[in-house]
Design an enzyme around this catalytic site. Structure first.
Site, short mmCIF file in Angstrom:
data_model
loop_
_atom_site.label_atom_id
_atom_site.label_comp_id
_atom_site.label_asym_id
_atom_site.label_seq_id
_atom_site.Cartn_x
_atom_site.Cartn_y
_atom_site.Cartn_z
N SER A 66 -3.00 -3.14 -17.37
CA SER A 66 -2.49 -2.10 -16.49
C SER A 66 -2.09 -2.68 -15.13
O SER A 66 -1.25 -3.59 -15.07
CB SER A 66 -3.53 -0.99 -16.35
N ASP A 89 -0.34 -3.80 -21.60
CA ASP A 89 0.24 -2.53 -21.19
C ASP A 89 0.37 -2.44 -19.66
O ASP A 89 -0.31 -1.62 -19.01
CB ASP A 89 -0.58 -1.35 -21.71
N HIS A 176 -3.32 3.72 -23.67
CA HIS A 176 -3.26 2.67 -22.65
C HIS A 176 -4.31 1.58 -22.92
O HIS A 176 -4.05 0.39 -22.69
CB HIS A 176 -3.51 3.33 -21.29
#
Length: 378
Positions: A66, A89, A176
C-alpha cells in the site's frame, strides 16, 4: 514473511516500523506525506550499511504494501542502482495518475515488480490499490480488482480473526491485503504461481493466453526476479487466477475440443464434461466445461479454461462426456428411436505451467449422449 524468506535465502531481513509512532495512521493525507520521510530514512540506512559492509545497492530488495510501496519507491530514488522493489498493491489515492517521481515507478530500482489486488477506482468502489501498471512486471491476479475469498460477510471475518478490530479490518480491506497473502505464499510454494502475458483479463479468462510464446511468462511474487525483462522494457502485464484460501496457487489448463464431421452429424445443444487420467493412473472428477448449453456444430472447435489446485502432470487419457439438452415442450428436440450423437475429432490440452501440449484423438468417431468415452494420446 520474514521467516519464509529466511527459509529460502541466505540473507538479512529488516522490518521498517512506521506505525507504532503513528506515522502510517490517520489522517491519510499525513500518512501520505510521511512516506517521503520514511523513504529517505530507509535510503539513509541502506547507505550506512553499504558504507560499513562494502555490499552493493544491487543486493537490496525492498518490499512494501500500500503506502509502503511508494515509501520504498522514495527510498529507491535516493539509492542509485538499487536491486529490486516489490510493490504489494501500491496505494491509489493521491498516487494514481501522478507523475512517476511522485509514486513508485520502474526507475526506482533495477527491477520493480507489482502485485495488483484491489485496483477498483477508490471513489466508486473503494479500491485502495492502483490499477495502472507501475513497474517492470505488473501482475493482475484474478484481474486485479476482486479477489476470491473476499465476498464473505463481516461476521465471518470477525470469527476468522478472533476479534472485531482485526475482523473488521480484513472485511474492509480484504482485496487490498490479498497481495500480501499471495507474495507470502509464493516464497516457498511448490506451485510456481506462473502468470501469463495477455491484452486484458477478459481475454485471459477466455483461455487465449496460456501460450507463453516469444514474450514469455513470469512467476508472480518472490521469484519474479528470474524473469527480469530487457533494459528499457516496462509495464509488462501478466494475469493468473488464484484460490480463495492458502495455498492460493492454481494450475491453468487450456482445453480445445474439435468436433468431427459426418453425413449423419447435426447441430445439437448440449453440455460438455471432461475428466483426466494421469500417468500414475489417478482419475480426476468430471469437470463441467459449460454452465449453459452450447450449440455443438459439426467441425467446430471450442476453447475452454480450467483452473485446478493440483498439477495433473503428464496425461495418458482424457474421458469425455456430453449431455444433450432437450425440452419436453419442443418436439423437435426429441430423439425417440435413437440416442443423440456427436462426432469427435480430437481434444487438445495445454498445461500452462509446464507448457506441455497433449493431443487426444477420437479419429472422427461418434459419441453417444451420456456415455463416457476415453481418448488416448495421438
Amino acid at each position: 514473511m520474514s521467516q519464509e524468506i529466511l527459509r529460502v535465502d541466505d540473507c538479512n531481513v529488516i522490518a521498517v516500523d512506521w506505525g507504532s509512532n503513528g506515522g502510517s495512521m490517520f489522517p491519510y493525507t499525513q500518512a501520505t506525506a510521511n512516506t517521503q520521510i520514511v523513504g529517505a530514512i530507509v535510503a539513509q540506512m541502506i547507505a550506512f550499511l553499504m558504507q560499513e559492509t562494502g555490499n552493493s545497492a544491487i543486493s537490496y530488495h525492498l518490499i512494501g504494501h500500500s503506502l509502503g510501496s511508494h515509501t520504498m519507491g522514495y527510498a529507491g530514488m535516493r539509492v542509485p542502482g538499487l536491486g529490486r522493489i516489490t510493490g504489494l498493491d501500491p496505494a491509489e489515492p493521491y498516487f494514481q495518475g501522478t507523475e512517476p517521481m511522485i509514486r513508485l515507478d520502474p526507475t526506482d530500482a533495477e527491477l520493480v515488480d507489482i502485485i495488483h489486488s484491489d485496483g477498483g477506482f477508490f471513489f466508486t468502489s473503494l479500491g485502495y490499490g492502483m490499477y495502472d501498471p507501475t513497474g517492470h512486471l505488473d501482475f493482475y491476479p484474478n484481474g486485479g480488482i476482486e479477489m476470491p475469498g473476499c465476498d464473505e460477510g463481516l461476521t465471518h471475518y470477525i470469527d476468522m480473526n478472533g476479534g472485531i478490530y482485526e475482523g473488521g479490518r480484513e472485511y474492509v480491506a480484504c482485496n487490498h491485503l490479498k497481495a500480501i497473502a499471495y507474495f507470502h505464499d509464493s516464497i516457498n510454494s511448490v506451485c510456481p504461481m506462473m502468470a501469463y502475458p495477455c491484452r486484458d483479463y477478459d481475454r485471459f479468462e477466455d483461455g487465449h493466453c496460456l501460450d507463453c510464446g516469444q514474450g514469455g511468462c513470469a512467476q508472480m511474487g518472490y521469484h519474479a526476479d528470474r524473469y527480469k525483462p530487457a533494459p528499457g522494457v516496462t509495464n509488462l502485464k501478466y494475469y493468473l487466477d488464484t484460490a480463495a484460501r492458502s495455498p492460493t496457487c492454481l494450475y491453468h489448463y487450456q482445453i480445445m475440443i474439435t468436433l468431427g464431421t459426418d453425413s449423419d452429424a447435426q447441430e445439437l445443444d448440449g453440455f460438455l464434461h471432461l475428466s483426466f487420467v494421469t500417468q500414475t493412473g489417478t482419475v480426476t472428477e468430471y469437470y463441467k466445461l459449460t454452465e449453459d448449453p452450447i450449440k455443438l456444430q459439426p467441425g467446430n472447435s471450442y476453447l475452454y479454461f480450467l483452473k485446478l489446485p493440483t498439477d495433473l502432470g503428464n496425461l495418458q487419457r482424457v474421458r469425455f462426456l456430453w449431455d444433450y439438452d432437450w425440452s419436453i415442450a419442443n418436439p423437435t428436440t426429441w430423439f425417440i428411436f435413437s440416442k443423440p450423437k456427436i462426432w469427435m475429432d480430437q481434444i487438445q490440452v495445454l498445461a500452462g505451467e509446464s507448457q506441455n501440449r497433449m493431443s487426444f484423438c477420437a479419429f472422427n468417431n461418434y459419441f453417444v449422449e451420456d456415455v463416457s468415452t476415453d481418448l488416448r494420446l495421438c
